[in-house]
Write a protein that holds these residues in place. Structure first.
Motif, PDB file in Angstrom:
ATOM      1  N   PHE A 134      -2.781   7.819 -55.806  1.00 59.98           N
ATOM      2  CA  PHE A 134      -2.666   6.697 -55.028  1.00 59.98           C
ATOM      3  C   PHE A 134      -2.602   5.342 -55.606  1.00 59.98           C
ATOM      4  N   LEU A 135      -3.437   5.337 -56.857  1.00 59.90           N
ATOM      5  CA  LEU A 135      -3.092   4.198 -57.697  1.00 59.90           C
ATOM      6  C   LEU A 135      -1.760   3.899 -58.224  1.00 59.90           C
ATOM      7  N   THR A 136      -1.131   4.866 -58.390  1.00 65.07           N
ATOM      8  CA  THR A 136       0.396   4.954 -58.701  1.00 65.07           C
ATOM      9  C   THR A 136       1.174   4.228 -57.785  1.00 65.07           C
TER      10      THR A 136
ATOM     11  N   LEU B 122      -8.387 -14.348 -61.026  1.00 62.57           N
ATOM     12  CA  LEU B 122      -8.478 -13.189 -61.013  1.00 62.57           C
ATOM     13  C   LEU B 122      -8.428 -12.422 -59.729  1.00 62.57           C
ATOM     14  N   VAL B 123      -7.739 -11.474 -59.549  1.00 60.84           N
ATOM     15  CA  VAL B 123      -7.695 -10.609 -58.459  1.00 60.84           C
ATOM     16  C   VAL B 123      -8.018  -9.023 -58.532  1.00 60.84           C
ATOM     17  N   TYR B 124      -8.993  -8.716 -57.954  1.00 55.66           N
ATOM     18  CA  TYR B 124      -9.501  -7.394 -57.797  1.00 55.66           C
ATOM     19  C   TYR B 124      -8.824  -6.472 -56.827  1.00 55.66           C
ATOM     20  N   VAL B 125      -8.224  -5.562 -56.817  1.00 59.91           N
ATOM     21  CA  VAL B 125      -7.444  -4.837 -55.991  1.00 59.91           C
ATOM     22  C   VAL B 125      -7.939  -3.486 -55.823  1.00 59.91           C
ATOM     23  N   ASN B 126      -7.991  -3.155 -54.551  1.00 57.27           N
ATOM     24  CA  ASN B 126      -8.424  -1.621 -54.023  1.00 57.27           C
ATOM     25  C   ASN B 126      -9.758  -1.293 -54.094  1.00 57.27           C
ATOM     26  N   ARG B 127     -10.668  -1.786 -55.418  1.00 58.58           N
ATOM     27  CA  ARG B 127     -11.911  -1.254 -55.330  1.00 58.58           C
ATOM     28  C   ARG B 127     -12.674  -2.666 -55.410  1.00 58.58           C
TER      29      ARG B 127
ATOM     30  N   ASN C 268      -3.367   1.413 -47.112  1.00 55.50           N
ATOM     31  CA  ASN C 268      -2.252   0.907 -47.394  1.00 55.50           C
ATOM     32  C   ASN C 268      -1.929   0.372 -48.732  1.00 55.50           C
ATOM     33  N   ALA C 269      -1.484   1.319 -49.663  1.00 53.60           N
ATOM     34  CA  ALA C 269      -0.940   0.932 -51.039  1.00 53.60           C
ATOM     35  C   ALA C 269      -0.074  -0.227 -51.402  1.00 53.60           C
ATOM     36  N   THR C 270       0.759  -0.272 -50.340  1.00 54.62           N
ATOM     37  CA  THR C 270       1.706  -1.159 -50.387  1.00 54.62           C
ATOM     38  C   THR C 270       1.087  -2.687 -50.041  1.00 54.62           C
ATOM     39  N   GLY C 271       0.330  -2.728 -48.860  1.00 52.55           N
ATOM     40  CA  GLY C 271      -0.314  -3.732 -48.632  1.00 52.55           C
ATOM     41  C   GLY C 271      -1.214  -4.465 -49.703  1.00 52.55           C
TER      42      GLY C 271
ATOM     43  N   VAL D 138      -6.980  -5.277 -45.859  1.00 51.79           N
ATOM     44  CA  VAL D 138      -6.084  -4.473 -45.567  1.00 51.79           C
ATOM     45  C   VAL D 138      -6.455  -3.348 -44.831  1.00 51.79           C
ATOM     46  N   PRO D 139      -6.386  -3.295 -43.437  1.00 52.85           N
ATOM     47  CA  PRO D 139      -7.212  -2.287 -42.582  1.00 52.85           C
ATOM     48  C   PRO D 139      -6.842  -0.658 -42.884  1.00 52.85           C
TER      49      PRO D 139
END
Length: 304
Positions: free
Chosen positions: A34-36, A104-109, A261-264, A288-289
Motif C-alpha cells: 500500500f505504501l508503494t 511538514l506534511v504527515y501522510v497516511n498515518r 485512496n493511495a492516489t488521493g 481522504v474518505p
C-alpha cells in the motif's frame, strides 16, 4: 544582441532551476504494497508539478527516520513529507520541522501530536471509519454469530489501534459474535500466514478473520489453503483494497475490503506541501474518505 539574449535566457533558466521546489519524503518502508502505491502517487504528482523529490526508506526504523528528517533540514529542503514509522514519535518530528521553519506534511498515518501547529498538516483517512465498515460487513457474512480472530498491524501505529477498536465496537453490539484471538502480524503477509497457522493448530473454531489490512488477510487465506480449508467457507475481511486484495475479492476468498485512496493521499500530500511553501493556509487535517468494497462493486476499484 542575439548572444546577449541567449545569455539572459540561460541565466533565467538556471535561476528557475536553482529555485525549483525540493521536497524530502521519508516513508516507513518501501516494500509495503500500500505504501508503494502512496509513494508512486507522490512521485507522479511531484513530477506533474515540476517538484524535485528526494525519497528515503526508513526501513521500519524510527531512529533512522528522525535522522532522515534532520538531513532534509540540513539540506534546506522547501518541505518535508513523512509517513511515520511510529506515530508516537511525531511530536519530535513536528518540533524539528517547526524550529527549522520548514512545512511538514504527515501522510497516511495520523500523528499523535495533540494539535498540529501552523505549516504542519495531516493528509489521510479517518481510521475510525475503516474498521467499522469492515466489521459491519463481516457481521452480515457471519449472519450475526460465530467466532472471529483479529489480525492487528503494528501496535505502535494509530491505524492498527483504531481499526482494531472499531472491530471490537461492532462485535460488542453483536453478542453472538466472539473474538477468540487477537494478535499483531505487523501488516505483513508472511507473519499473518504463520499466525493463522498457529491459531488453526490451537484448535479454536474460527468462522471469520478481521485483518487490519489486505496483506494480513491474504496471509490468513494462504494459511487456510495450506490447512485444506476453503477460504470461501469463512468470512474474511481486510482494509486498503490493494490490487492483490481486490483479486481475492474477485475470486471470493476475501468477503470485504475497504478502499483507502493511495492516489488521493499521495496527491493530497504534494498539494498541501506546495500550498504551504507558497505561504497559503492549509487545513491541519485533509480527509481522504474510505469506501467499502465487496463482490458487488469491486470492479469499480480495479483501475484505482
Amino acid at each position: 544582441m542575439k548572444k546577449l539574449f541567449l545569455a539572459l535566457s540561460a541565466t533565467v533558466a538556471f535561476s528557475a532551476a536553482a529555485h525549483a521546489t525540493t521536497i524530502g519524503v521519508t516513508m516507513d518502508k518501501f516494500d509495503d504494497n500500500f505504501l508503494t502505491s502512496v509513494r508512486n502517487a507522490i512521485a507522479a504528482e511531484g513530477k506533474a508539478q515540476g517538484v524535485t523529490l528526494q525519497f528515503e526508506d526508513a526501513q521500519d526504523d524510527t531512529g533512522k527516520q528522525l535522522s532522515q528528517i534532520q538531513n532534509f533540514i540540513a539540506q534546506k529542503v522547501d518541505a518535508i513529507i513523512v509517513n511515520p514509522v511510529d506515530t508516537s514519535a511525531t511530536p519530535k518530528m513536528t518540533q524539528l520541522a517547526v524550529a527549522a521553519k520548514i512545512p511538514l506534511v504527515y501522510v497516511n498515518r495520523k500523528p499523535e501530536d495533540k494539535e498540529l501547529p501552523a505549516n504542519v498538516a495531516f493528509v489521510g483517512s479517518n481510521e475510525k471509519v475503516s474498521g467499522k465498515l469492515e466489521g459491519e460487513e463481516l457481521v452480515k457474512c457471519l449472519k450475526g454469530k460465530g467466532n472471529i480472530v483479529v489480525m492487528q498491524g503494528q501496535l505502535s501505529n494509530n491505524a492498527a489501534l483504531d481499526r482494531t477498536a472499531d472491530i471490537e465496537e461492532v462485535v460488542a453490539a453483536n453478542p453472538d459474535i466472539k473474538i477468540v484471538q487477537k494478535q499483531t502480524a505487523n501488516w505483513d503477509r508472511n507473519q499473518a500466514l504463520d499466525l493463522m497457522n498457529n491459531w488453526i493448530t490451537a484448535g479454536d473454531k474460527i468462522a471469520g478473520v478481521a485483518a487490519n489490512n489486505d496483506e494480513m488477510a491474504i496471509g490468513a487465506i494462504l494459511a487456510l489453503k495450506q490447512a485444506g480449508v476453503d477460504p470461501k467457507t469463512m468470512c474474511i475481511g481486510g482494509i486498503d483494497a490493494t490490487a492483490d486484495g481486490l483479486s481475492e475479492v474477485a475470486n471470493g476468498n476475501l468477503y470485504v475490503t475497504v478502499f483507502q485512496n493511495a492516489t488521493g493521499q499521495g496527491k493530497g500530500a504534494i498539494d498541501a506541501a506546495l500550498k504551504m511553501v507558497k505561504g497559503e493556509k492549509v487545513s491541519s487535517y485533509v480527509d481522504v474518505p474510505f469506501e467499502k468494497v465487496t463482490k458487488d462493486n469491486y470492479k469499480t476499484y480495479m483501475t484505482k
